[in-house]
Design an enzyme around this catalytic site. Structure first.
Site, PDB file in Angstrom:
ATOM      1  N   ARG A 122       1.578 -26.872  27.196  1.00 27.64           N
ATOM      2  CA  ARG A 122       2.593 -25.812  27.257  1.00 27.64           C
ATOM      3  C   ARG A 122       2.500 -25.063  28.578  1.00 27.64           C
ATOM      4  NH1 ARG A 122       0.383 -21.709  22.481  1.00 27.64           N
ATOM      5  NH2 ARG A 122      -1.800 -21.787  23.071  1.00 27.64           N
ATOM      6  N   ASN A 160       6.330 -17.009  24.964  1.00 26.84           N
ATOM      7  CA  ASN A 160       5.067 -16.844  24.246  1.00 26.84           C
ATOM      8  C   ASN A 160       3.932 -16.705  25.246  1.00 26.84           C
ATOM      9  OD1 ASN A 160       3.598 -17.133  21.502  1.00 26.84           O
ATOM     10  ND2 ASN A 160       2.436 -18.432  22.901  1.00 26.84           N
ATOM     11  N   GLU A 161       3.270 -15.569  25.208  1.00 24.72           N
ATOM     12  CA  GLU A 161       2.111 -15.315  26.073  1.00 24.72           C
ATOM     13  C   GLU A 161       2.345 -15.831  27.497  1.00 24.72           C
ATOM     14  OE1 GLU A 161      -1.652 -16.468  24.473  1.00 24.72           O
ATOM     15  OE2 GLU A 161      -1.561 -14.977  22.885  1.00 24.72           O
ATOM     16  N   GLU A 321      -0.058 -11.644  16.778  1.00 27.35           N
ATOM     17  CA  GLU A 321      -1.021 -12.655  16.331  1.00 27.35           C
ATOM     18  C   GLU A 321      -2.368 -11.965  16.165  1.00 27.35           C
ATOM     19  OE1 GLU A 321      -1.131 -16.066  18.941  1.00 27.35           O
ATOM     20  OE2 GLU A 321       1.048 -16.044  19.194  1.00 27.35           O
ATOM     21  N   GLU A 370      -4.228 -27.720  17.814  1.00 26.97           N
ATOM     22  CA  GLU A 370      -4.847 -26.580  17.125  1.00 26.97           C
ATOM     23  C   GLU A 370      -5.034 -26.876  15.642  1.00 26.97           C
ATOM     24  OE1 GLU A 370      -2.687 -22.980  18.088  1.00 26.97           O
ATOM     25  OE2 GLU A 370      -3.514 -22.948  20.114  1.00 26.97           O
TER      26      GLU A 370
HETATM   27  C1  GAL Z   1      -2.306 -17.703  21.189  1.00 24.68           C
HETATM   28  C2  GAL Z   1      -0.998 -18.431  21.230  1.00 24.68           C
HETATM   29  C3  GAL Z   1      -0.711 -19.194  19.959  1.00 24.68           C
HETATM   30  C4  GAL Z   1      -1.905 -19.970  19.545  1.00 24.68           C
HETATM   31  C5  GAL Z   1      -3.058 -19.013  19.396  1.00 24.68           C
HETATM   32  C6  GAL Z   1      -4.319 -19.692  18.918  1.00 24.68           C
HETATM   33  O1  GAL Z   1      -2.781 -17.449  22.466  1.00 24.68           O
HETATM   34  O2  GAL Z   1       0.052 -17.530  21.448  1.00 24.68           O
HETATM   35  O3  GAL Z   1       0.375 -20.051  20.146  1.00 24.68           O
HETATM   36  O4  GAL Z   1      -2.172 -20.938  20.501  1.00 24.68           O
HETATM   37  O5  GAL Z   1      -3.337 -18.414  20.638  1.00 24.68           O
HETATM   38  O6  GAL Z   1      -4.814 -20.549  19.886  1.00 24.68           O
END
Ligand code: GAL
Length: 712
Positions: A122, A160-161, A321, A370
């Site tokens: 990504r 996203n981030e 999150e 993941e």
């Molecule tokens: C965050 C990300 C998520 C997922 C999570 C756990 O940084 O926004 O998509 O990757 O970490 O790794």
């Protein structure tokens, strides 16, 4: 849902939403639709009111260029909506579909070694690329138009981030954009040459078309001015990329709230256009992961640090999150929250300013990078302890939210933070010294452990609610902040200025007068005559110096024992301290009191820490970097007169305390961050809102127990 347009950025700003968002990021596309009804029922039963969706689903939303298909998400949103669970949708631009990168390969990032990013992970597309921005606008427009009247879509997350996996690119396309940015920043190439120091190492350019991207170690070091402008460019490009999306979303439906979920805080100027564009910030919090990455020694304090840093940008936030369980990607895994700890970590986020929170993630993926990143529901679709805790948290929130919303987090000690230029100025030339944040972390940790209300604040924010403000070695202190800090001091505040502050101007040039520059020097009554490096306490000379920092290919070697180590000591109060990192020799005005003195070698007897009464307050200058013992010494010397005291007396170890307050109410959070039950001996009178019981004096907390006391 949204009550008002965002107020100006401030650490004291609460969210303008009429409800506390509680739920989970959700990926209906990862399971067949036979799961969806049960998912919605279980979320509703847990008390969830929102999910976040779509951030990695561009390939489903637009399977071929210009062909859109929203049906999967339409159905998922409708089923959840029927159960009272709303949706935050995301612009899916962190993961462009393969057709896009295959057809427009110029959008791919190129790393500093010339490697082009590959499909399959990504953030491989460059947000600075005009071609990528065009596609980002296309998909955002299509989504915004499709969902503008959907009552269950209540808000948006951009991308996203951003910049978390990577923020840089060294492609031809990026270079073109960098040059364009510089043409906007400098009227002439001569201005650029002046700013970057063109007469040093013959780096001057004849035209903007000759400008290159800064590469470290190819073969030596680029100019700090060049590096700083590259990062300013990356931040401006990130903000512009987001701005495109925000503009489209707001035009489609002004009632939507729009936020971004921050991850690693890289190349984003949150107090610039990026933050002004949003209703609020989101901050993703994985305390155990962050603690392991930074080795800060304790995930509870690390979580508090991250959230306090985040709040400094623009006030209360949401956590899109929040870590729920074991987490991993192929190369690492994190520690696992124990029973009760997931709820405690979520409550810590609330204590430090979260006005909404989603547990990552509803269920773990069965495939992809993941597969062991756990969620609320297990892989076998069975809800177990994490589901129970999420439901308990949601019911806790239901009990406190009426009083919680509209409050801000108390800070008696403020640490200067949230300034992009100062963060980057340090990075352009770190010379083995701690960053402002690393330095500040020592003070933050002290306050955290002693139950003192502490956080980060920008000098342009409202300083009047603070009792003490610490400036941790801000190289690029701006003259326009002088008046603000002076007013803070005159009104009774205590200002503490760290060494090296104010030594550079906005171009990263060293100033041509004595540090810390006319404003702070005038306020503190101090001028720096000389500075020099010292070994860290317990270290053998100045090492380790990173080989990469030296621009060398061979690893740095330790010097032979006894070769260069020099130890400097100073006294503060009745204690002698060993210096770390740096010493400064200070010239002082007659009305300045030296409260600390160098105590050995050639500096013996000279001022090391000074204090000057100014109006109703004082301005303190510290001619060195913080160590843990120096923080203790400063706290002993300064906190009592500054009026800084713990929120509760005799706080036992492992208990976190924070206060959220508005004019008419104070909510005291007491959180046991350990598995051993503990009693807080002396809690002020009030009502514990999670149980409804009156409290005064001793308050027992179970393992990972949480209490929220509305003070009488
Ligand atoms: C965050 C990300 C998520 C997922 C999570 C756990 O940084 O926004 O998509 O990757 O970490 O790794």
């Amino acid at each position: 849902m949204k009550l008002a347009s965002p107020a100006p950025l401030s650490v004291w700003r609460p969210l303008a939403l009429d409800d506390f968002l509680v739920g989970a990021p959700h990926y209906p596309e990862h399971v067949d639709d036979g799961y969806w009804q049960r998912d919605a029922e279980r979320m509703a039963a847990a008390g969830f009111n929102v999910v976040r969706m779509g951030e990695f689903a561009w390939h489903i939303l637009e399977p071929r260029e210009g062909v859109f298909d929203f049906s999967l998400f339409d159905r998922a949103i409708a089923i959840l909506g029927q159960h009272g669970v709303n949706t935050i949708f995301c612009t899916p631009t962190a993961t462009p579909p393969r057709w896009l990168t295959a057809t427009y390969p110029e959008v791919l990032r190129v790393d500093e070694h010339g490697r082009t990013a590959s499909h399959g992970s990504r953030q491989h597309a460059d947000t600075a690329s005009p071609v990528y921005r065009l596609h980002s606008r296309r998909i955002t427009t299509a989504l915004a138009e499709h969902y503008r009247d959907n009552p269950h879509v209540v808000g948006w997350q951009t991308d996203n981030e951003l910049n978390t996996t990577v923020s840089t690119s060294y492609s031809e396309a990026t270079l073109r954009e960098f040059r364009r940015y510089l043409r906007g920043r400098y009227a002439t190439i001569a201005d650029l040459n002046y700013a970057w120091g063109g007469d040093f190492w013959a780096l001057a350019y004849d035209s903007f078309d000759q400008v290159v991207l800064p590469l470290t170690g190819a073969p030596g070091h680029p100019s700090p001015g060049h590096v700083q402008d590259f990062h300013r460019f990356l931040a401006a490009a990130t903000a512009a990329f987001q701005h495109d999306q925000v503009e489209i979303l707001r035009a489609a439906n002004p009632d939507w709230f729009v936020f971004h979920n921050l991850g690693r805080l890289v190349d984003i100027d949150f107090r610039g256009e990026f933050g002004h564009d949003l209703d609020f910030l989101g901050f993703d919090i994985y305390p155990m992961l962050y603690d392991e990455m930074q080795r800060t020694g304790g995930h509870a304090a690390t979580q508090a640090l991250h959230l306090d840093v985040c709040r400094g940008f623009s006030g209360n936030f949401i956590v899109p999150e929040q870590a729920s369980g074991f987490g991993s990607q192929p190369a690492f895994s994190t520690m696992t929250p124990e029973p009760g700890e997931m709820r405690r970590m979520a409550m810590s986020s609330v204590a430090r300013g979260a006005d909404g929170l989603m547990f990552f993630r509803w269920r773990p993926a069965h495939f992809g990078a993941e597969i062991y990143w756990m969620g609320i529901i297990d892989h076998d679709d069975v809800p177990r302890r994490r589901y129970e805790e999420a439901a308990r948290f949601a019911s806790d929130i239901a009990r406190i939210k009426r009083e919680l919303l509209g409050t801000s987090v108390r800070m008696d000690v403020g640490i200067a933070g949230a300034d992009f230029d100062n963060q980057e100025a340090y990075k352009t030339y770190p010379i083995g010294l701690p960053s402002p944040l690393e330095d500040a972390t020592r003070l933050h940790r002290y306050c955290y452990e002693h139950g003192i209300a502490c956080g980060f604040i920008h000098p342009e924010d409202d300083l009047s609610r603070l009792k003490l403000l610490y400036i941790p070695h801000w190289l690029m202190w701006k003259p326009e902040w002088d008046e603000r800090v002076e007013a803070f001091v005159r009104a009774g505040g205590t200002l503490v200025v760290g060494a090296m502050t104010g030594t550079r101007d906005a171009d990263n040039h060293i100033i041509r007068t004595q540090a810390p520059g006319p404003g702070l020097a005038g306020l503190c009554g101090v001028r720096v005559e000389e500075f020099g490096r010292v070994a860290e306490p317990g270290s053998d000379g100045l090492f380790p110096i990173q080989a990469a920092e030296l621009g060398q290919n061979k690893p740095a070697e330790r010097p032979p024992a006894g070769s260069t180590k020099r130890r400097y000591r100073f006294t503060l109060g009745n204690r002698e301290h060993e210096t770390a990192h740096l010493y400064e020799l200070l010239e002082t005005e007659p009305d300045v009191e030296a409260i600390g003195h160098w105590s050995n070698r050639f500096a013996s007897g000279r001022a090391a820490v000074t204090s000057r009464e100014v109006g109703a307050g004082r301005a303190v200058y510290v001619g060195t970097y913080l160590t843990d013992t120096l923080v203790e010494g400063l706290a002993d010397q300064l906190f009592p007169t500054a009026g800084v005291a713990p929120l509760v007396p005799d706080l036992p170890p492992h208990v976190e305390v924070a206060l959220r307050e508005a004019e008419d109410r104070k909510l005291l959070f007491l959180l046991n961050t350990d598995a051993e039950p503990v009693t807080v001996p002396d809690v002020p009178a009030g009502t514990e809102l999670l149980t409804g019981r009156p409290v005064e004096g001793a308050l027992p907390l179970e393992a990972y127990g949480c209490a929220v006391v509305r003070l009488s």
